[in-house]
Enzyme design. Structure first.
Site, mmCIF file in Angstrom:
data_model
loop_
_atom_site.group_PDB
_atom_site.id
_atom_site.type_symbol
_atom_site.label_atom_id
_atom_site.label_comp_id
_atom_site.label_asym_id
_atom_site.label_seq_id
_atom_site.Cartn_x
_atom_site.Cartn_y
_atom_site.Cartn_z
ATOM 1 N N HIS A 154 -30.063 33.540 16.259
ATOM 2 C CA HIS A 154 -29.982 32.256 16.967
ATOM 3 C C HIS A 154 -30.894 32.256 18.180
ATOM 4 O O HIS A 154 -31.332 33.311 18.648
ATOM 5 C CB HIS A 154 -28.535 31.960 17.393
ATOM 6 N N ASP B 229 -22.872 29.350 20.739
ATOM 7 C CA ASP B 229 -22.156 30.428 20.048
ATOM 8 C C ASP B 229 -20.975 30.979 20.833
ATOM 9 O O ASP B 229 -20.120 31.662 20.269
ATOM 10 C CB ASP B 229 -23.119 31.592 19.754
ATOM 11 N N SER C 194 -28.043 27.794 9.757
ATOM 12 C CA SER C 194 -27.849 27.444 11.175
ATOM 13 C C SER C 194 -29.146 27.356 11.969
ATOM 14 O O SER C 194 -29.158 26.782 13.060
ATOM 15 C CB SER C 194 -26.917 28.464 11.845
#
Length: 198
Positions: free
Chosen positions: A95, A120, A47
């Site tokens: 992230h 998210d 990701s």
């Protein structure tokens, strides 16, 4: 001979204790200095590509003031990379911070993977914002790929066996370390003198 064997066993236990204590102490000190209980983590998944890849070992530090965390853009790859515990998934997420706000003295963040098409929110945390209590810190450095060793050992189940083998080797090598030639010669001389005297 029994006394010698016992002293070597004690020596082995002390050495293992010192090694374990040093590792635990160093980890605890890093946790204190970097203000986090997760000073090291490993990237899993894709990701965050092409910024981070699976197996990258990350060093994590939590700012004393969470307002110092920088927000940016996942497309331009600006802003801090946040490490947080997902309240929905129950594991660590790595992230980028794309937005932040402070309400009633509490910081909230929005995050997104560089390789993900959407944020998210609603997937990794409920609602639109991640509360600060889930934040473990931001990435301050990395070593590419080396974490793949740990992932392999964990996924294959070999990690625990490797630890057991290393500990067994330390104990056995300490207990049964071979005597130096000088010690053997001195013992042989003493035995020869005793034999002559008898």
């Amino acid at each position: 001979m029994k006394k010698n064997g016992l002293s070597r066993t004690v020596k082995a236990i002390i050495i293992i204790g010192i090694i374990a204590g040093s590792v635990a102490g160093s980890y605890f000190l890093i946790c204190l200095l970097w203000n986090t209980n997760t000073p090291i983590t490993v990237v899993q998944g894709s990701s965050m590509e092409p910024t981070l890849y699976q197996g990258d070992l990350l060093f994590v530090k939590k700012p004393r003031d969470l307002g110092d965390i920088q927000s940016g853009s996942h497309t331009e790859r600006t802003g801090d990379i946040l490490i947080y515990m997902s309240p929905i998934k129950g594991y660590l997420i790595v992230h980028r911070v794309i937005n932040k706000k402070c309400e009633n003295g509490t910081w909230y963040f929005q995050t997104q993977g560089d390789n993900n098409p959407s944020t998210d929110n609603g997937i990794l945390y409920p609602g639109d914002w991640l509360p600060e209590q889930y934040v473990r810190g931001v990435m301050i450095g990395r070593i590419p790929w080396i974490g793949n060793i740990g992932i392999f050992l964990r996924d294959s189940g070999l990690g625990i066996f490797l630890i057991i083998i290393i500990l067994a080797y330390l104990i056995i090598s300490t207990i049964y370390e071979s005597e130096s030639p000088e010690q053997s010669t001195e013992e042989d001389k003493e035995e020869s003198i005793e034999t002559i005297l008898d």
